[in-house]
Design a protein around this motif. Sequence first.
Motif, mmCIF file in Angstrom:
data_model
loop_
_atom_site.group_PDB
_atom_site.id
_atom_site.type_symbol
_atom_site.label_atom_id
_atom_site.label_comp_id
_atom_site.label_asym_id
_atom_site.label_seq_id
_atom_site.Cartn_x
_atom_site.Cartn_y
_atom_site.Cartn_z
ATOM 1 N N VAL A 65 18.274 13.552 -5.380
ATOM 2 C CA VAL A 65 17.426 12.821 -4.439
ATOM 3 C C VAL A 65 16.432 11.947 -5.199
ATOM 4 O O VAL A 65 16.176 10.797 -4.839
ATOM 5 C CB VAL A 65 16.693 13.791 -3.497
ATOM 6 N N GLU A 66 15.874 12.473 -6.290
ATOM 7 C CA GLU A 66 14.946 11.695 -7.111
ATOM 8 C C GLU A 66 15.661 10.557 -7.832
ATOM 9 O O GLU A 66 15.126 9.455 -7.964
ATOM 10 C CB GLU A 66 14.242 12.610 -8.113
ATOM 11 N N ILE A 67 16.876 10.808 -8.297
ATOM 12 C CA ILE A 67 17.660 9.740 -8.922
ATOM 13 C C ILE A 67 17.878 8.602 -7.936
ATOM 14 O O ILE A 67 17.708 7.419 -8.270
ATOM 15 C CB ILE A 67 19.010 10.291 -9.434
ATOM 16 N N VAL A 68 18.238 8.940 -6.716
ATOM 17 C CA VAL A 68 18.467 7.936 -5.684
ATOM 18 C C VAL A 68 17.177 7.175 -5.373
ATOM 19 O O VAL A 68 17.187 5.946 -5.203
ATOM 20 C CB VAL A 68 19.039 8.608 -4.418
ATOM 21 N N ARG A 69 16.063 7.885 -5.299
ATOM 22 C CA ARG A 69 14.791 7.224 -5.001
ATOM 23 C C ARG A 69 14.484 6.150 -6.039
ATOM 24 O O ARG A 69 14.088 5.031 -5.706
ATOM 25 C CB ARG A 69 13.660 8.253 -4.955
#
Length: 347
Positions: A65-69
């Motif tokens: 999720v952080e990578i996507v953000r």
Amino acid sequence: MARRAAFEIGGQSIPAGTRQTVDLPVSVLSDHTPVAMSVHVIHGKADGPTVFVSAGIHGDEVIGVEIVRRLLRAPNLKTLRGTLIVIPIVNAFGFINHSRYLPDRRDLNRMFPGTPGGSLASRLAHLFLNEIVARCDLGIDLHSAAIHRTNLPQVRISPDNAYTAELAEVFGAPVILQSPLREGSLRGAAKDIGKDVLLYEAGEGLRFDEMSVRAGVAGILRVLRHVGMLSAKGIAKPKAASQYCMSSKWLRAPAGGLLRTFRADGDVVAKGDIMAVVADPFGEAEEDIVAPFNGIVVGRAVLPIVNEGDAVFHLARVKSMSVAEGTVEDLNDQLSDDPLFDEDEII
């Protein structure tokens, strides 16, 4: 020149050169709260491939999720060619509950291709496969280790797919690991409908790890550049070739007790090296965990308490220890130094 057609999804129309978040209805909770799968679409002005990036198929694997953000804030996407579909959280039920599973205790990544009239997990799998995967030419699926374990950044590919092997090398994670397709997995169902999916594994469940996040963002941008969706400006090639590992083995605790580890993820070990010791609470007995072959630690347990048979180290076989050591060191240095992924610049 004719303007590129709008992208249609979930009853919404996204014009070329724009981006929009669309909610695909999934279910309604018992208290009548609606649950949706939120999808962010970046529809470029120029033609190109359609690629999806997904995270949170397992609800406790938050690193994706952080990578996507961070990916969605990358300035490179302003000139995107083709269409990028980003799904930060596929399994909203598990994410809310800090759980790997759905409320019916099923693993979403064992329920593909799913059915529209099956269990909750089966319905969500069917929705994701047909609304997202079937529309795309390629997918990148982001995962981490399960809770209380951690993974070295790695890309997993099936043994018989030359194209995903090529993309894995472009991605530039420290390790490329051959991994057979499992029944019910997203990768397996995607292959059945003629779609390729790269699987990125890094970090620990319910935890962030900065180097794993940076490796994920960098790798995705490299792949998008390679398939013609982004220009090369600002996207560095990996400083070293990934270590290609054709086999791996989980080393298990020989007894229950307290685990003292001497090796971390990314460490290269020689056959016979002591990697950890398991001792009883009284200090009367100790048993070593020894490397059975030359390898690199691609995953490990992080809890100091183990039962007999618990998986402690995931060791991938390497041909050259010196090359493996250099690969990990070079790629870590590159991720630490690359200004593109400095958080201040992203925000």
